[in-house]
Design a protein around this motif. Structure first.
Motif, PDB file in Angstrom:
ATOM      1  N   LYS A   1       0.835  -1.190   0.000  1.00 32.08           N
ATOM      2  CA  LYS A   1       0.000   0.000   0.000  1.00 32.08           C
ATOM      3  C   LYS A   1       0.880   1.254   0.000  1.00 32.08           C
ATOM      4  N   HIS A   2       0.509   2.238  -0.824  1.00 32.55           N
ATOM      5  CA  HIS A   2       1.192   3.531  -0.928  1.00 32.55           C
ATOM      6  C   HIS A   2       2.614   3.415  -1.490  1.00 32.55           C
ATOM      7  N   THR A   3       2.917   2.365  -2.261  1.00 34.91           N
ATOM      8  CA  THR A   3       4.230   2.272  -2.902  1.00 34.91           C
ATOM      9  C   THR A   3       4.048   2.035  -4.395  1.00 34.91           C
TER      10      THR A   3
ATOM     11  N   SER B   1      -6.644   3.549   8.199  1.00 33.34           N
ATOM     12  CA  SER B   1      -5.242   3.661   7.817  1.00 33.34           C
ATOM     13  C   SER B   1      -4.634   2.342   7.364  1.00 33.34           C
TER      14      SER B   1
END
Length: 273
Positions: A208-210, A269
């Motif tokens: 996630k988020h990469t 989150s």
């Protein structure tokens, strides 16, 4: 010297992962446009036949992108799925999970309960609307309840299969997060069975988020149905989450903390408290 070599190897590995991501994205863009175009033919076919045509193409789409990403899907099924409408409840580690489920569950074409933001993405959002996916507005409780009520009726009366991510977000470390209550309101309203699904490996392929893509198998274990008729919401939540945790271990994942079972309101989150 060893530290320098190790640093150089890590830098090269990261560069290759970035390159692999953008090459896969280029293929995914072309493949998405092609598959969306094919689903449009479903508009020319009347009734449920046209809808089945639209639901046929996602597993072709997902399989092609996972092939480009070098992420093979390995599936274990612990029993037969119910006839007619029901719900898949799956954990969520990576955006690749979505593609993997299309491949693993192709015998039972399904729609997702998807967040509103996805309906705004070109091509993907258009397909979601045409194929009858369930739009969930996480920022508007009244709209979410209304969409769940509509979906429950669709599951009961049309035999629709709906896939839900009860964690409400992707898990950063790959463990099973606490489940949110809202998805179980949908299950209870439909009075149709829940089939627990565990996914592992997606977070190692694309975190996630990469933007680093690593070729890695995605393992999926499909469990036995859990009846919802006469069930109490929180008990149903606990039984479903325990089943997903057990199946997650079968897929080769690390242990997941059993508590907390229920997610606090508003937390998205992907991290634990």
């Amino acid at each position: 010297m060893d530290a320098i070599l190790r640093s150089g190897a890590e830098s090269l590995d990261a560069t290759l992962a970035y390159t692999r991501f953008w090459l896969a994205m280029a293929f995914a863009a072309f493949w998405t446009v092609f598959n969306f175009t094919m689903t449009l033919f479903g508009l020319l076919i009347p009734g449920d036949t046209g809808r089945r045509w639209q639901l046929f193409w996602p597993h072709i789409w997902g399989g092609g992108i996972l092939w480009a990403a070098r992420c093979p899907v390995e599936v274990t099924k612990l029993g037969p799925v119910p006839k007619g409408g029901f719900l898949y409840f799956s954990n969520h580690q990576s955006i690749l999970d979505i593609l993997a489920l299309f491949v693993a569950l192709k015998e039972t074409p399904f729609v997702f309960a998807a967040k509103t933001e996805l309906f705004k993405v070109p091509f993907i959002g258009w397909h979601l609307k045409l194929a009858g996916y369930v739009e969930v507005d996480r920022d508007n409780r009244e709209r979410a309840i209304a969409s769940y009520a509509k979906a429950a009726k669709q599951i009961r009366e049309r035999g629709t299969v709906v896939t839900v991510y009860p964690e409400g977000t992707r898990s950063i470390d790959g463990t099973i997060l606490p489940f949110k209550k809202g998805a179980f309101q949908l299950a209870l309203a439909s009075q149709m069975p829940i089939v627990p699904v565990a996914v592992d490996g997606g977070h190692l392929a694309l975190r996630k988020h990469t933007l680093r893509l690593y070729g890695h198998p995605i393992r999926i274990v499909v469990g036995a149905p859990i009846e919802t008729i006469g069930a109490e919401r929180d008990d149903l939540l606990r039984r479903t989450r325990l089943a997903v945790i057990d199946q997650h271990r079968m897929a080769g994942a690390a242990p997941t903390p059993l508590e907390p079972m229920i997610a606090p309101p508003g937390r998205r989150s992907g991290e634990r408290e």
